[in-house]
Design a protein around this motif. Structure first.
Motif, PDB file in Angstrom:
ATOM      1  N   GLU A 294       0.809  -1.459   0.249  1.00 50.67           N
ATOM      2  CA  GLU A 294      -0.404   0.128   0.175  1.00 50.67           C
ATOM      3  C   GLU A 294       0.821   1.193   0.170  1.00 50.67           C
ATOM      4  N   VAL A 295       1.790   1.511   0.490  1.00 50.36           N
ATOM      5  CA  VAL A 295       2.942   2.622   0.749  1.00 50.36           C
ATOM      6  C   VAL A 295       4.752   2.385   1.001  1.00 50.36           C
ATOM      7  N   PHE A 296       4.973   2.953  -0.234  1.00 51.42           N
ATOM      8  CA  PHE A 296       5.998   2.545  -0.396  1.00 51.42           C
ATOM      9  C   PHE A 296       7.517   3.157   0.493  1.00 51.42           C
ATOM     10  N   ASP A 297       8.364   2.645   1.214  1.00 52.58           N
ATOM     11  CA  ASP A 297       9.002   2.737   1.983  1.00 52.58           C
ATOM     12  C   ASP A 297      10.575   2.932   2.436  1.00 52.58           C
ATOM     13  N   PHE A 298      10.265   3.647   0.723  1.00 52.22           N
ATOM     14  CA  PHE A 298      12.098   3.722   0.255  1.00 52.22           C
ATOM     15  C   PHE A 298      11.981   5.074  -0.504  1.00 52.22           C
ATOM     16  N   SER A 299      13.163   5.280  -1.425  1.00 51.20           N
ATOM     17  CA  SER A 299      13.176   7.106  -2.041  1.00 51.20           C
ATOM     18  C   SER A 299      12.490   6.806  -3.389  1.00 51.20           C
ATOM     19  N   ALA A 300      12.188   7.934  -3.875  1.00 51.55           N
ATOM     20  CA  ALA A 300      11.622   7.232  -5.201  1.00 51.55           C
ATOM     21  C   ALA A 300      12.505   7.047  -6.131  1.00 51.55           C
ATOM     22  N   GLU A 301      14.459   8.068  -5.702  1.00 47.42           N
ATOM     23  CA  GLU A 301      15.700   7.810  -6.498  1.00 47.42           C
ATOM     24  C   GLU A 301      16.128   6.576  -6.618  1.00 47.42           C
ATOM     25  N   THR A 302      15.362   5.481  -5.346  1.00 45.17           N
ATOM     26  CA  THR A 302      15.788   4.151  -5.499  1.00 45.17           C
ATOM     27  C   THR A 302      14.868   3.242  -6.316  1.00 45.17           C
ATOM     28  N   LEU A 303      13.742   3.106  -6.361  1.00 42.34           N
ATOM     29  CA  LEU A 303      12.962   2.732  -7.669  1.00 42.34           C
ATOM     30  C   LEU A 303      13.186   1.801  -8.458  1.00 42.34           C
ATOM     31  N   ASP A 304      13.992   2.893  -9.216  1.00 43.39           N
ATOM     32  CA  ASP A 304      14.117   1.397 -10.302  1.00 43.39           C
ATOM     33  C   ASP A 304      14.898   0.403 -10.046  1.00 43.39           C
ATOM     34  N   ASP A 305      15.898   0.071  -8.816  1.00 51.24           N
ATOM     35  CA  ASP A 305      16.035  -0.924  -8.157  1.00 51.24           C
ATOM     36  C   ASP A 305      15.233  -1.673  -8.122  1.00 51.24           C
ATOM     37  N   PHE A 306      13.963  -1.789  -8.304  1.00 45.53           N
ATOM     38  CA  PHE A 306      13.028  -2.577  -7.799  1.00 45.53           C
ATOM     39  C   PHE A 306      12.603  -3.298  -9.305  1.00 45.53           C
ATOM     40  N   PHE A 307      12.563  -2.555  -9.909  1.00 43.52           N
ATOM     41  CA  PHE A 307      12.151  -3.317 -11.377  1.00 43.52           C
ATOM     42  C   PHE A 307      14.119  -3.702 -12.130  1.00 43.52           C
ATOM     43  N   PRO A 308      14.046  -5.414 -11.921  1.00 40.02           N
ATOM     44  CA  PRO A 308      15.265  -5.717 -12.301  1.00 40.02           C
ATOM     45  C   PRO A 308      15.252  -6.150 -13.875  1.00 40.02           C
ATOM     46  N   GLU A 309      14.219  -5.407 -15.020  1.00 32.64           N
ATOM     47  CA  GLU A 309      15.309  -5.393 -16.483  1.00 32.64           C
ATOM     48  C   GLU A 309      15.800  -4.009 -16.315  1.00 32.64           C
ATOM     49  N   PHE A 310      15.142  -2.968 -15.613  1.00 32.48           N
ATOM     50  CA  PHE A 310      15.190  -1.439 -15.239  1.00 32.48           C
ATOM     51  C   PHE A 310      16.919  -1.580 -15.106  1.00 32.48           C
ATOM     52  N   VAL A 311      17.376  -2.836 -14.164  1.00 38.39           N
ATOM     53  CA  VAL A 311      18.371  -2.644 -13.549  1.00 38.39           C
ATOM     54  C   VAL A 311      19.460  -3.644 -14.480  1.00 38.39           C
TER      55      VAL A 311
END
Length: 296
Positions: free
Chosen positions: A223-240
């Motif tokens: 429901e809520v993301f407990d990390f910064s927007a700048e680290t969001l791409d860490d959690f999209f494996p295809e982006f990494v």
């Protein structure tokens, strides 16, 4: 001193299954845990002492991962039960769940339910969606695939799992299919835990054949993301996989030129749907009110 895994919490008590046995002992946590703001969780491995009546937890082993809502630790796999119809498939919701699990360090498995309700045209569209998630590297099971249920049981064997999914996705049906007694047992546990509408959510690990499955009412960790927007791409494996080719270090993949992620979306190696989810989550995180920790 004994060692075991917490399989149930109930009103300040913790039921612990001793390592290598089926024996379960009831314990409480030492007061020092409260002072250090530590709390034992279902799934924790702990050291404890016990006598005939009641035991005491002395130490909590390091956790491999943890979910806050529901509170459960050391999870091997999370099964995301995702309906393709009734309710209709929503990529945004599935991606929220995947991002939350990536952030928590929990391996996901996507189980697409209700494939039998699709028309031929709808089935072809969903097949492409399934392929997109498989291409990312996520394990996927389609409910109508040959031996789908056997595949799921094989994935769960000797693991601790949680099941998550929106209302109507078929999570309860799937769980009861795994074990005809599971629905009754879950109901009994829920009844035992009922202490009125303000009751803290409880979690119980229930053994089903060679698996431990967490009874997790109201899964809401996404429901809520407990990390910064700048680290969001860490959690999209295809982006990494491609972001090192972006022109700018720290590229946010939004308005920057020569962005490898946006280029991958253009050529189709990253799906437009996933990129849309990324942009939506980025804005969501930016709009969230900051959390301030206070000392009690």
């Amino acid at each position: 001193m004994k060692t075991g895994r917490i399989i149930r919490s109930l009103s300040g008590y913790y039921d612990i299954q001793l390592d290598g046995t089926e024996e379960i002992q009831r314990t409480r946590a030492r007061g020092e845990f409260r002072n250090s703001k530590q709390k034992p969780l279902v799934g924790d491995f702990v050291d404890f002492e016990s006598d005939r009546d009641e035991g005491l937890i002395w130490a909590i082993h390091d956790r491999r991962n943890v979910l806050v809502r529901p509170p459960v630790a050391n999870i091997d796999i999370a099964v995301i039960v995702t309906a393709v119809k009734e309710p209709n498939f929503t990529a945004n919701l599935l991606d929220r769940q995947l991002v939350a699990l990536e952030a928590a360090g929990v391996d996901p498995l996507i189980y697409f339910s209700k494939f039998d309700l699709l028309s031929s045209e709808e089935r072809q569209m969903m097949k492409q969606v399934v392929q997109d998630y498989r291409q990312i590297g996520y394990p996927v099971i389609e409910s109508t695939a040959p031996n789908a249920f056997d595949q799921l049981k094989a994935e769960l064997r000797d693991k601790v799992s949680v099941f998550m999914g929106q209302t109507g996705a078929g999570k309860s049906t799937l769980l009861n299919h795994l074990s005809p007694n599971l629905g009754l047992e879950t109901g009994e546990v829920s009844k035992a835990l009922s202490r009125g509408k303000h009751t803290t959510r409880q979690v119980t690990l229930i053994r089903v054949d060679d698996a431990l499955i967490a009874d997790t009412p109201g899964f809401s960790s996404y429901e809520v993301f407990d990390f910064s927007a700048e680290t969001l791409d860490d959690f999209f494996p295809e982006f990494v996989a491609v972001r090192s080719n972006c022109r700018f270090r720290g590229c946010l993949h939004l308005n920057e030129p020569a962005c490898a992620v946006k280029e991958a979306v253009t050529v189709g190696t990253i799906s437009q749907s996933r990129y849309n989810s990324y942009k939506a989550f980025y804005q969501l995180i930016k709009a969230q009110k900051p959390k301030y920790k206070t000392d009690n």
